[in-house]
Enzyme design. Structure first.
Site, mmCIF file in Angstrom:
data_model
loop_
_atom_site.group_PDB
_atom_site.id
_atom_site.type_symbol
_atom_site.label_atom_id
_atom_site.label_comp_id
_atom_site.label_asym_id
_atom_site.label_seq_id
_atom_site.Cartn_x
_atom_site.Cartn_y
_atom_site.Cartn_z
ATOM 1 N N ASP A 38 -37.389 -107.488 70.441
ATOM 2 C CA ASP A 38 -36.260 -107.600 71.372
ATOM 3 C C ASP A 38 -34.960 -107.554 70.583
ATOM 4 O O ASP A 38 -34.912 -107.931 69.415
ATOM 5 C CB ASP A 38 -36.337 -108.913 72.179
ATOM 6 C CG ASP A 38 -35.596 -108.818 73.505
ATOM 7 O OD1 ASP A 38 -36.262 -108.690 74.542
ATOM 8 O OD2 ASP A 38 -34.346 -108.825 73.496
ATOM 9 N N ASP A 61 -33.216 -103.211 67.917
ATOM 10 C CA ASP A 61 -32.558 -102.438 68.981
ATOM 11 C C ASP A 61 -33.357 -101.144 69.088
ATOM 12 O O ASP A 61 -33.292 -100.283 68.204
ATOM 13 C CB ASP A 61 -31.097 -102.163 68.608
ATOM 14 C CG ASP A 61 -30.377 -101.342 69.683
ATOM 15 O OD1 ASP A 61 -31.065 -100.705 70.508
ATOM 16 O OD2 ASP A 61 -29.140 -101.328 69.677
ATOM 17 N N VAL A 62 -34.116 -101.006 70.174
ATOM 18 C CA VAL A 62 -35.036 -99.869 70.287
ATOM 19 C C VAL A 62 -34.310 -98.537 70.482
ATOM 20 O O VAL A 62 -34.920 -97.477 70.375
ATOM 21 C CB VAL A 62 -36.067 -100.080 71.419
ATOM 22 C CG1 VAL A 62 -36.977 -101.261 71.115
ATOM 23 C CG2 VAL A 62 -35.389 -100.244 72.772
ATOM 24 N N TYR A 94 -29.566 -94.736 85.516
ATOM 25 C CA TYR A 94 -30.802 -95.529 85.545
ATOM 26 C C TYR A 94 -31.953 -94.699 86.111
ATOM 27 O O TYR A 94 -33.003 -94.556 85.488
ATOM 28 C CB TYR A 94 -30.584 -96.804 86.371
ATOM 29 C CG TYR A 94 -31.765 -97.747 86.349
ATOM 30 C CD1 TYR A 94 -32.014 -98.552 85.242
ATOM 31 C CD2 TYR A 94 -32.632 -97.842 87.435
ATOM 32 C CE1 TYR A 94 -33.099 -99.420 85.208
ATOM 33 C CE2 TYR A 94 -33.716 -98.712 87.408
ATOM 34 C CZ TYR A 94 -33.946 -99.508 86.304
ATOM 35 O OH TYR A 94 -35.026 -100.361 86.276
ATOM 36 N N THR A 148 -36.050 -111.287 87.175
ATOM 37 C CA THR A 148 -35.757 -111.208 85.730
ATOM 38 C C THR A 148 -34.239 -111.292 85.517
ATOM 39 O O THR A 148 -33.485 -111.505 86.465
ATOM 40 C CB THR A 148 -36.255 -109.864 85.144
ATOM 41 O OG1 THR A 148 -35.396 -108.821 85.633
ATOM 42 C CG2 THR A 148 -37.688 -109.553 85.530
#
Ligand SMILES: NC(=O)c1ccc[n+]([C@@H]2O[C@H](COP(=O)([O-])OP(=O)(O)OC[C@H]3O[C@@H](n4cnc5c(N)ncnc54)[C@H](O)[C@@H]3O)[C@@H](O)[C@H]2O)c1
Length: 283
Positions: free
Chosen positions: A37, A63-64, A155, A190
């Site tokens: 994460d 940080d992906v 998104y 979430t």
């Protein structure tokens, strides 16, 4: 994969929400889990909670949307657990906003976290899963917004991309012993509505999607936030993902709320074919 017990899983966005639900469900079923994460504090809290249950878990801050950080996370997974069987590309952000609110930085952020990280995850972890010949599974978190588009915002664009990638990879990776599932959650309780907490400074000022009170989008956002706050338990989603890995489900839905809208989209597509089938050419 018949049983996740004893297998090694790598889960992104595992410090909160659905990722934490998946990491918890896998760990409770006896898998070893590397949690990744970008938020160190959330990661530490998640790890501390899981370790109390004697789960074999480890964490890495990454940080992906930065490929080198994902590569370093893969290396740490192998160093710690020796191999990896399950990749869960889950980290995601609600960036972008609707037409009229777009910025280049917001597109870059949303595409980076929601789509490029999934592509790189497969590129980096695919060969690691293949190498031990014990089989494996890739789950990527898209959304219902990957199958129906309420707006043309970034998104939805990224989530359609995750669905497309997963559908194609399912055929490509099956002969290599790797199952592929796409998770399309409905409304889950979430921290997704506060995604901009992780907007990276390197892209400039944090975007703000707030509207004046007389703008209908303000009321929509208020209601949507309330829906998320009373949404489905993320641990239930984690349980579904574990079941889906063991049962090799192509699509993982969390509930049937949006099925009519998906039916309506398919009907509109079908009507497009009917137009061509029934078309009378002009002479
Ligand atoms: N909550 C919902 O209703 C819902 C519905 C459909 C899809 N989703 C998807 O579920 C996934 C998980 O989101 P969530 O709802 O659990 O939200 P969340 O905000 O609770 O969790 C997302 C996690 O991803 C992490 N993250 C964000 N950017 C990152 C980055 N660059 N690198 C690494 N980690 C990063 C965050 O720190 C956080 O821990 C996302 O892909 C989201 O699009 C959520």
């Amino acid at each position: 994969m018949k049983d996740v017990q004893g297998k090694v899983a790598f889960v992104t966005g595992a410090g909160s929400g659905i990722g934490l639900g998946i990491a918890t469900a896998l760990a409770q079923a006896g898998a070893k889990v590397m949690l990744a994460d970008v938020e160190q504090a959330a990661l530490d809290k998640a790890l501390a909670g899981l370790k109390k249950t004697n789960a074999d878990v480890e964490g890495i801050r990454a940080d992906v949307s930065i490929k080198a950080e994902l590569q370093a996370a893969a290396k740490k997974t192998i160093d710690r657990f020796g191999k990896v069987h399950i990749l869960v590309n889950n980290a995601g952000v609600t960036g972008g906003g609707p037409y009229g609110a777009w910025t280049d930085a917001s597109w870059e952020w949303t595409i980076g976290v929601n789509l490029m990280a999934v592509i790189w995850g497969v590129e980096i972890f695919g060969p690691l899963i293949e190498s031990h010949r014990e089989g494996g599974h890739v789950v990527s978190t898209a959304s219902i917004a990957g199958l129906i588009s309420g707006s043309s915002g970034p998104y939805s664009v990224t989530k359609y991309g995750v669905v497309a990638l997963s559908e194609g990879l399912r055929n490509e990776l099956a002969p290599r012993g790797i199952g592929v599932s796409v998770l399309c959650p409905g409304i889950i309780r979430t921290n997704i509505m506060d995604s901009t907490r992780n907007f990276p400074g390197r892209l400039g000022e944090t975007p703000s999607f707030t509207w004046s009170n007389d703008d209908p989008r303000a009321e929509f956002m208020k209601q949507f936030r309330a829906r998320i706050e009373s949404g489905i338990d993320p641990l239930y989603v984690g349980e579904l993902v574990r079941e889906a890995i063991e049962g090799d489900w192509p699509y993982i839905f969390t509930d049937t709320e949006f099925e009519p809208q998906i039916d309506a989209r398919f009907a509109a597509i079908k009507a497009g074919f009917d137009k061509i089938r029934n078309r009378t050419p002009r002479h």
